[in-house]
Design a protein around this motif. Structure first.
Motif, PDB file in Angstrom:
ATOM      1  N   LYS A   1       3.463 -10.650   3.742  1.00 42.65           N
ATOM      2  CA  LYS A   1       4.546  -9.802   4.232  1.00 42.65           C
ATOM      3  C   LYS A   1       4.060  -8.931   5.388  1.00 42.65           C
ATOM      4  O   LYS A   1       2.873  -8.610   5.494  1.00 42.65           O
ATOM      5  CB  LYS A   1       5.056  -8.892   3.106  1.00 42.65           C
ATOM      6  N   ALA A   2       5.000  -8.546   6.228  1.00 43.87           N
ATOM      7  CA  ALA A   2       4.677  -7.639   7.329  1.00 43.87           C
ATOM      8  C   ALA A   2       4.065  -6.356   6.753  1.00 43.87           C
ATOM      9  O   ALA A   2       4.575  -5.797   5.780  1.00 43.87           O
ATOM     10  CB  ALA A   2       5.941  -7.306   8.119  1.00 43.87           C
ATOM     11  N   GLY A   3       2.964  -5.934   7.337  1.00 44.84           N
ATOM     12  CA  GLY A   3       2.325  -4.699   6.887  1.00 44.84           C
ATOM     13  C   GLY A   3       1.334  -4.883   5.761  1.00 44.84           C
ATOM     14  O   GLY A   3       0.673  -3.926   5.344  1.00 44.84           O
TER      15      GLY A   3
ATOM     16  N   ALA B   1       5.613 -14.630  -6.542  1.00 45.64           N
ATOM     17  CA  ALA B   1       5.824 -13.354  -7.235  1.00 45.64           C
ATOM     18  C   ALA B   1       4.775 -12.306  -6.860  1.00 45.64           C
ATOM     19  O   ALA B   1       4.908 -11.133  -7.220  1.00 45.64           O
ATOM     20  CB  ALA B   1       5.795 -13.585  -8.750  1.00 45.64           C
ATOM     21  N   HIS B   2       3.732 -12.698  -6.127  1.00 46.59           N
ATOM     22  CA  HIS B   2       2.710 -11.725  -5.700  1.00 46.59           C
ATOM     23  C   HIS B   2       3.338 -10.740  -4.723  1.00 46.59           C
ATOM     24  O   HIS B   2       4.062 -11.140  -3.809  1.00 46.59           O
ATOM     25  CB  HIS B   2       1.538 -12.463  -5.039  1.00 46.59           C
ATOM     26  N   PRO B   3       3.098  -9.437  -4.896  1.00 50.25           N
ATOM     27  CA  PRO B   3       3.805  -8.443  -4.068  1.00 50.25           C
ATOM     28  C   PRO B   3       3.531  -8.539  -2.575  1.00 50.25           C
ATOM     29  O   PRO B   3       4.332  -8.061  -1.771  1.00 50.25           O
ATOM     30  CB  PRO B   3       3.307  -7.093  -4.628  1.00 50.25           C
ATOM     31  N   ASP B   4       2.423  -9.156  -2.163  1.00 46.82           N
ATOM     32  CA  ASP B   4       2.099  -9.236  -0.739  1.00 46.82           C
ATOM     33  C   ASP B   4       2.500 -10.565  -0.101  1.00 46.82           C
ATOM     34  O   ASP B   4       2.327 -10.754   1.099  1.00 46.82           O
ATOM     35  CB  ASP B   4       0.589  -9.020  -0.520  1.00 46.82           C
ATOM     36  N   VAL B   5       3.024 -11.510  -0.903  1.00 48.46           N
ATOM     37  CA  VAL B   5       3.326 -12.844  -0.389  1.00 48.46           C
ATOM     38  C   VAL B   5       4.785 -12.933   0.047  1.00 48.46           C
ATOM     39  O   VAL B   5       5.696 -12.658  -0.730  1.00 48.46           O
ATOM     40  CB  VAL B   5       3.010 -13.923  -1.449  1.00 48.46           C
TER      41      VAL B   5
END
Length: 618
Positions: free
Chosen positions: A540-542, A512-516
């Motif tokens: 995640k990309a970016g 649920a982490h926004p960058d995972v």
């Protein structure tokens, strides 16, 4: 009582009446008068699975309807086969096998990439009553040799090469090496020559597929007993003596035909796409047999979710071919989401015809579920089953009654599957309490009746732990509403200072982490607490983040959602997770690496280098 409850209760209370009615959806040479006897279904029935998948549809007026759409971005080819055309190709291929001495009961090993000939070869075996054993294309020579020795095929069907987005994989040298290692010698090998990498043929043993089929007269359907085997499928990750799951003809045809309308809500004439591989059970059940038994159009896709050429590949296939139901693995969605987190590529295609997205193969984490739901605006349906069961154990059966979705749950048991959650003593766990997920016997039609040439191992592996039950090997719980939550393999439960904790529950929090983009949690030995959780995350990309910052945030999230008892403090950022070719994360191998134990790359691994990367990261 709801529609689902009524159907489910009848399937459990009156299984013989229930499946006897379902059997009327199949054309029998001899209709069964005994539905169930001594663990076997439709014991006195006779039929031919290929007849039910092809001939009866042509006879019933579907000859001109598309049966198979082959879409291959790696070669730039799209080809449609009508039911009449597919029947002709299958009958001629069956004729070729017949001319090579294949008769009912013989085995044929199929070692092919995602090409129409893989589907044609399977159906041609079924037509003759021969038993096919598909080995995932590109498997290492040793793994292929072990399977050849166990299945003892009269003929091997193969190809000169498989095609990956960045490379060509020569199959023929792998087959040659396997046959050198194997003790069993098949009489013939039939090789599909692909222009990308033609193969040298061994004189006297190897035949050119196109030439051999051209000279063959079509073969008719051979009637077999419902209890005769249709295929053997060796379970992924097999080491030592292979574990060959057997599927019989009668129960398989009845269950898969029933599942298309009741589980998936798919109607004859509709386009159904299982984005899997014919080498896996999903490919057997829902690329080849079920859609054709149901008179649907099935899609065979030779490509990847990303990179062939972009993260819009799946959406192109859906829009171009009018796919109504898509079935894929969460790992494919996560790959698309990683490369295209905002879903821009999906906006380029008209997806208005897509009605359902079904997911299986790995647990569907709520974050991926949410992303896909918002992107597509249709029901995203997690469902759960196994190679051994052949079709879904738990699902939201949209063809009976769509039930409210609970993220993280594959909904409720499918009719026919009497799911129980048992504690170590074999007692049923109360709602909300985790235990071993088991199926009360008898298993419904379509499930494995035994393991190939190993009845004792079948009993030991699946039936001995809880008498009267089939052990799935997964842990989970049923909630107050009867929804099943599968938390992962029983050995994915870790013991932290006496507390039994699910790594699946921790993965759910981390995802649920926004960058995972993807994650895996394993248990590692700890002198103080016995075990501690260790996370691996792909960003995640970016997402240009300091790994230490991500680790701190994830630790806080797990502490907040699961509690300090989880003692989650380590999260290693990696470029990718090691996976099988079907998308399963190799958690057991990762545990061995983390523990410093010797490990071997499983035969099913996508890229062995990914394991080295894990070791380096640790």
């Amino acid at each position: 009582m709801s529609a689902y409850d009524a159907v489910y209760q009848r399937s459990i209370v009156e299984p013989e009446a229930f499946w006897g009615e379902a059997a009327q959806g199949i054309e029998w040479d001899v209709a069964p008068t005994t539905v169930f006897d001594n663990g076997r279904w439709f014991v006195d029935g006779r039929l031919n699975t290929c007849h039910n998948a092809l001939d009866r549809h042509v006879a019933g007026g579907r000859g001109e309807q598309a049966a198979l759409i082959y879409d291959s971005p790696v070669t730039g080819v799209v080809r449609r086969y009508s039911y009449a055309e597919l029947l002709d190709s299958v009958a001629r291929t069956a004729g070729m096998l017949r001319d090579l001495g294949v008769v009912a009961g013989d085995t044929v090993v199929i070692y092919l990439p995602m090409v129409p000939e893989a589907v044609i070869g399977m159906l041609a075996c079924a037509r003759l009553g021969a038993v096919h054993s598909v080995v995932f294309g590109g498997f290492a020579a040793n793994e292929l040799a072990v399977r050849i020795d166990h299945a003892k095929p009269k003929v091997v069907l193969s190809a000169s090469c498989g095609i990956e987005p960045t490379r060509i994989v020569p199959y023929k040298p792998l087959l040659d090496a396997a046959l050198e290692q194997a003790e069993h010698r098949p009489a013939r090998c039939v090789i599909l020559q692909r222009p990308e990498a033609p193969a040298d043929l061994v004189e006297g043993r190897d035949l050119d597929w196109a030439e051999a089929v051209r000279d063959a007269a079509p073969a008719g359907c051979v009637s077999v007993a419902a209890t005769d085997p249709l295929y053997i499928l060796y379970t992924s990750g097999t080491t030592g003596v292979p574990k060959g799951v057997v599927r019989d003809n009668g129960g398989h045809a009845v269950a898969l035909h029933w599942s298309m309308s009741h589980v998936y809500g798919a109607a004859p004439g509709e386009v159904y796409w299982a984005a899997s591989d014919v080498g896996w059970v999903v490919g057997h059940s829902y690329i080849v047999y079920a859609p054709l038994l149901a008179g649907c159009t099935t899609v065979l896709y030779e490509g990847k979710p990303v990179g062939t050429p972009d993260p819009g590949a799946f959406w192109r296939v859906v829009a171009t071919h009018g796919v109504r139901t898509l079935f894929t693995a969460p790992t494919a969605l996560r790959a698309i989401k990683k490369d295209d987190p905002s879903g821009n590529f999906a906006q380029k295609w008209d997806l208005s015809g897509l009605r359902y997205l079904f997911m299986a193969g790995e647990r569907l984490d709520p974050d991926t579920y949410q992303w896909a739901s918002e992107l597509l605006g249709i029901p995203v349906i997690d469902h759960w089953w196994q190679t051994e069961t052949g079709w879904p154990i738990a699902a939201n059966c949209v063809g009976i009654e769509p039930l409210p979705i609970k993220p993280g749950s594959p909904t409720k048991p499918v009719p026919g599957w009497d799911v129980r959650v048992l504690d170590p003593a074999g007692e049923e766990c109360p709602p909300g309490v985790e235990g071993a997920v088991a199926i009360r016997l008898p298993l419904p039609p379509g499930a494995l009746p035994t393991l190939y040439r190993d009845d004792a191992r079948f009993i030991e592996s699946y039936l001995s732990r809880y008498p009267g039950h089939y052990l799935t090997g997964d842990g989970g719980f049923l909630d107050d509403d009867g929804y099943l939550f599968v938390m992962g393999r029983i050995d994915d439960v870790i013991n932290v200072a006496g507390h039994r904790l699910s790594t699946g529950a921790m993965e759910e929090v981390i995802a649920a982490h926004p960058d995972v983009a993807e994650c895996a949690v394993i248990g590692v030995d700890d002198e103080l607490k016995g075990q501690l959780p260790l996370g691996f995350v792909v960003l995640k990309a970016g997402a240009d983040r300091e790994p230490a910052d991500v680790e701190r945030e994830l630790s806080a999230m797990v502490r907040d959602r699961i509690g300090p008892v989880a003692a989650f403090r380590r999260a290693v950022v990696v470029a990718r997770l090691p996976k099988t070719r079907s998308g399963k994360i190799l958690r057991a191998t990762m545990r061995d690496i983390a523990a410093g134990r010797d490990y071997r790359a499983p035969s099913t691994i996508e890229d062995p280098a990914a394991l080295t990367e894990i070791a380096d990261a640790l």
